[in-house]
Design an enzyme around this catalytic site. Structure first.
Site, PDB file in Angstrom:
ATOM      1  N   GLU A  84       8.752  16.263  15.339  1.00  0.00           N
ATOM      2  CA  GLU A  84       9.208  16.668  14.509  1.00  0.00           C
ATOM      3  C   GLU A  84       8.252  17.705  14.080  1.00  0.00           C
ATOM      4  O   GLU A  84       7.043  17.589  13.583  1.00  0.00           O
ATOM      5  CB  GLU A  84       8.632  15.407  14.009  1.00  0.00           C
ATOM      6  CG  GLU A  84       9.747  14.952  12.515  1.00  0.00           C
ATOM      7  CD  GLU A  84       9.682  13.617  12.556  1.00  0.00           C
ATOM      8  OE1 GLU A  84      10.194  12.843  11.502  1.00  0.00           O
ATOM      9  OE2 GLU A  84       8.505  12.892  12.286  1.00  0.00           O
TER      10      GLU A  84
ATOM     11  N   LYS B 174       0.737  -1.358  -0.264  1.00  0.00           N
ATOM     12  CA  LYS B 174      -0.076  -0.296  -0.022  1.00  0.00           C
ATOM     13  C   LYS B 174       0.388   1.393  -0.862  1.00  0.00           C
ATOM     14  O   LYS B 174       1.172   1.693   1.006  1.00  0.00           O
ATOM     15  CB  LYS B 174      -1.148   0.076   0.622  1.00  0.00           C
ATOM     16  CG  LYS B 174      -2.214   1.467   1.009  1.00  0.00           C
ATOM     17  CD  LYS B 174      -2.251   1.468   2.209  1.00  0.00           C
ATOM     18  CE  LYS B 174      -1.603   2.353   2.864  1.00  0.00           C
ATOM     19  NZ  LYS B 174      -2.182   4.201   2.440  1.00  0.00           N
TER      20      LYS B 174
ATOM     21  N   GLY C  21      -4.946   3.006  -1.570  1.00  0.00           N
ATOM     22  CA  GLY C  21      -5.844   3.132  -0.168  1.00  0.00           C
ATOM     23  C   GLY C  21      -5.015   4.431   0.375  1.00  0.00           C
ATOM     24  O   GLY C  21      -3.877   4.286   0.995  1.00  0.00           O
ATOM     25  N   ASP C  22      -7.010   4.510   1.694  1.00  0.00           N
ATOM     26  CA  ASP C  22      -5.589   5.302   2.461  1.00  0.00           C
ATOM     27  C   ASP C  22      -5.365   4.528   3.890  1.00  0.00           C
ATOM     28  O   ASP C  22      -5.332   2.913   3.852  1.00  0.00           O
ATOM     29  CB  ASP C  22      -6.988   6.280   3.484  1.00  0.00           C
ATOM     30  CG  ASP C  22      -7.927   5.879   3.085  1.00  0.00           C
ATOM     31  OD1 ASP C  22      -8.235   5.236   3.547  1.00  0.00           O
ATOM     32  OD2 ASP C  22      -9.332   6.781   3.477  1.00  0.00           O
ATOM     33  N   GLY C  23      -5.195   4.872   5.369  1.00  0.00           N
ATOM     34  CA  GLY C  23      -4.916   3.987   5.805  1.00  0.00           C
ATOM     35  C   GLY C  23      -5.911   3.562   6.578  1.00  0.00           C
ATOM     36  O   GLY C  23      -6.027   2.215   7.024  1.00  0.00           O
ATOM     37  N   PRO C  24      -6.753   4.081   6.741  1.00  0.00           N
ATOM     38  CA  PRO C  24      -8.414   3.651   7.765  1.00  0.00           C
ATOM     39  C   PRO C  24      -8.769   2.106   6.717  1.00  0.00           C
ATOM     40  O   PRO C  24      -9.004   0.959   7.381  1.00  0.00           O
ATOM     41  CB  PRO C  24      -9.292   4.569   7.647  1.00  0.00           C
ATOM     42  CG  PRO C  24      -8.705   5.481   7.978  1.00  0.00           C
ATOM     43  CD  PRO C  24      -7.165   5.889   7.032  1.00  0.00           C
ATOM     44  N   GLY C  25      -8.399   2.454   5.543  1.00  0.00           N
ATOM     45  CA  GLY C  25      -9.592   2.214   4.430  1.00  0.00           C
ATOM     46  C   GLY C  25      -8.523   0.925   4.331  1.00  0.00           C
ATOM     47  O   GLY C  25      -8.909  -0.390   4.301  1.00  0.00           O
ATOM     48  N   VAL C  26      -7.079   0.946   4.295  1.00  0.00           N
ATOM     49  CA  VAL C  26      -6.715  -0.113   3.499  1.00  0.00           C
ATOM     50  C   VAL C  26      -5.686  -0.374   4.321  1.00  0.00           C
ATOM     51  O   VAL C  26      -5.682  -1.878   4.907  1.00  0.00           O
ATOM     52  CB  VAL C  26      -6.053   0.235   2.337  1.00  0.00           C
ATOM     53  CG1 VAL C  26      -4.555  -1.120   1.759  1.00  0.00           C
ATOM     54  CG2 VAL C  26      -7.068   0.486   0.997  1.00  0.00           C
ATOM     55  N   GLY C  27      -5.065  -0.243   5.779  1.00  0.00           N
ATOM     56  CA  GLY C  27      -3.510   0.235   5.619  1.00  0.00           C
ATOM     57  C   GLY C  27      -4.261  -0.553   7.108  1.00  0.00           C
ATOM     58  O   GLY C  27      -3.473  -1.894   7.437  1.00  0.00           O
TER      59      GLY C  27
ATOM     60  N   GLU D  56       9.400   1.706  11.095  1.00  0.00           N
ATOM     61  CA  GLU D  56      10.281   2.681  10.673  1.00  0.00           C
ATOM     62  C   GLU D  56       9.503   4.413  11.554  1.00  0.00           C
ATOM     63  O   GLU D  56       9.001   4.569  10.148  1.00  0.00           O
ATOM     64  CB  GLU D  56      10.787   2.761   9.329  1.00  0.00           C
ATOM     65  CG  GLU D  56      12.452   3.767   9.159  1.00  0.00           C
ATOM     66  CD  GLU D  56      11.921   5.054   9.094  1.00  0.00           C
ATOM     67  OE1 GLU D  56      12.144   5.864   9.816  1.00  0.00           O
ATOM     68  OE2 GLU D  56      11.826   5.620   7.742  1.00  0.00           O
TER      69      GLU D  56
ATOM     70  N   CYS E  73      13.000  11.616   8.155  1.00  0.00           N
ATOM     71  CA  CYS E  73      12.602  11.628   9.214  1.00  0.00           C
ATOM     72  C   CYS E  73      13.911  11.231   9.916  1.00  0.00           C
ATOM     73  O   CYS E  73      13.689  11.683  11.169  1.00  0.00           O
ATOM     74  CB  CYS E  73      11.494   9.503   9.290  1.00  0.00           C
ATOM     75  SG  CYS E  73      12.885   9.197   8.478  1.00  0.00           S
TER      76      CYS E  73
END
Length: 474
Positions: A377, A170, A201-207, A245, A279
């Site tokens: 950060e 993803k 996809g996005d984090g809520p849906g695919v992540g 990471e 990062c």
């Protein structure tokens, strides 16, 4: 760019189950140049089933065939350097030259490095009466960020393929273009169906669907510490391996014997690489109290010399990658001013003459360690300068952070610099601004993550260790 609205699953470009689309904006113009399909748990399940079917055969692939596959992928990435660089520049704002000269070669270096590692890596060895066998961990979910899209994708794909794992990728929904090109490359290289799968996809849906899926054996995630915590929580019920990471707030200690004009100029340049969106950027510059006036003058000159502008031009710095990041950086700069940090140069707003695009002013603050700008950060072209009284004080300030991804030390006395480096709890410590080394371990202490990437260290994370006891007897 083809296949914007399709996913790559089981060796084919397929139609998503949902018709949902997301605009992909060019950060230099703030306007959409494409739409990408947004997946859901059904798409993830389809991809995982393909990866699970492919795993037994790919795990048994002869090592020579895996090596040949990785070499073909590397050669095709090299051949498509211009396409990849153009996609990276447009999707996340890196200047075209930087995308071509740094982003793409950095990604390709992970393929070259894993090929070097495989020349001598022992997947089996004897340990007393036990045979130690390194085996692929299984089906892997790879969740990658928008700031170094090709680099952070290939540093996961390369060891996964080398180990014999299958995978579901993803990419960030904010920088999907380079990932789609990479899927084309994987297909052209002859990657067996199901070994590599891509679901946008996005984090809520695919992540979350990847993290929670019971048939995924490992999740490798790169992103914010906040999101990494959510990945770990979602993955916990299925007791899968998770490598993370995450964020950083890296200290950069200039020891009293450095060449200050040179060291400060390099400190500013390293902090602002990739528009400050790294990062492991050295965002906290620690300098001797007695040299602060000189340091501020050098830092101001270096920051004000940075040319900000159109990524397609010879500018040194393009826009930030997206609106949320631009807004966050502006808020952090404004908070620093409100907290009483001394604004050395830059500040809120866009650079003069740039009225459109997510451009940020190269900014330098003089602050104290307790200020938010010295602790959190920023992920933009913002350098925070702190002063120390002696080396013990410098180490104390450097270590006063919840992060531990990277650190930097510079000094003419190389042995002293190395001794200071050993005292810093960070995954990678850079002494005297060395060149990037893809053989070095990459990952963090503390809240900067779990596990290591790059080279043999990345390969180890995609392997299970089996002990077959009884080799000492006939």
């Amino acid at each position: 760019m083809p296949n914007w609205t399709q996913f790559y699953i089981d060796g084919q470009w397929v139609t998503p189950t949902s018709s949902e689309r997301l605009d992909v904006a060019d950060p230099s113009t703030e306007t959409a140049f494409a739409q990408v399909a947004i997946g859901n748990s059904d798409d993830v399940d389809r991809a995982v089933r393909a990866a699970r079917r492919a795993f037994p055969d790919f795990a048994a692939f002869p090592l020579a065939e895996r090596i040949a596959l990785i070499a073909r992928i590397r050669d095709l990435c090299i051949a498509r350097t211009d396409d990849l660089a153009s996609a990276i520049s447009r999707e996340m704002g890196a200047t075209l030259g930087f995308a071509r000269d740094v982003h793409v070669p950095a990604g390709i270096s992970h393929l070259s490095e894993i090929l070097r590692v495989l020349e001598t890596f022992d997947f089996e060895r004897s340990n007393g009466r036990t045979r130690i066998v390194k085996e692929p961990i299984g089906v892997c979910g790879l969740i990658t960020p928008w700031n170094w899209p090709l680099n952070q994708t290939l540093c996961k794909i390369a060891p996964a393929l080398a180990a014999g794992c299958t995978m579901v990728l993803k990419p960030s929904e904010r920088s999907p273009a380079s990932g789609l090109i990479l899927a084309e490359i994987m297909d052209e290289a002859g990657t067996p169906p199901g070994v590599f799968n891509l679901v946008n996809g996005d984090g809520p849906g695919v992540g979350s669907a990847i993290s929670a899926h019971p048939d995924i054996d490992m999740v490798s995630f790169t992103g914010s510490t906040r999101a990494g915590v959510l990945v770990s929580q979602t993955a916990a019920p299925t007791v899968k391996k998770v490598t993370l990471e995450l964020g950083g707030k890296s200290a950069n200690i200039l020891l009293p014997d450095v060449d200050f004009p040179d060291a400060v100029a390099k400190a500013v340049a390293r902090c602002f690489i990739n528009n400050g969106q790294s990062c492991n950027a050295p965002t906290r510059l620690l300098v001797p109290q007695e040299r602060i006036d000189e340091v501020l003058a050098h830092a101001r000159a270096a920051a004000e010399a940075v040319i900000v502008g159109d990524p397609a031009s010879p500018s040194a710095q393009g826009p930030l990658a997206n609106r949320p990041q631009f807004e966050k950086v502006q808020q952090m700069i404004e908070q620093a001013v409100a907290d009483g940090a001394t604004l050395v140069c830059g500040g809120p707003g866009r650079p003069q003459g740039l009225n459109c695009g997510y451009y940020a002013r190269p900014t330098v603050f003089l602050a104290t360690p307790d200020m938010t700008i010295a602790k959190e950060e920023v992920f933009g072209p913002v350098l925070t300068i702190l002063t120390y009284t002696d080396i013990e004080d410098a180490v104390r300030i450097a270590e006063d952070t919840e992060y531990g991804l990277a650190a930097y030390v510079s000094g003419r006395d190389i042995e002293q610099a190395r001794q200071v480096a050993r005292r810093l709890r960070a995954g990678t410590v850079h002494v005297n601004y060395p060149a990037r080394d893809p053989a070095a371990p990459f990952g963090g202490y503390k809240r900067s993550g779990i596990g290591r990437e790059w080279g043999e260290f990345g390969l180890e994370d995609f392997l299970e260790t089996k002990g077959i006891v009884g080799y000492g007897h006939a």
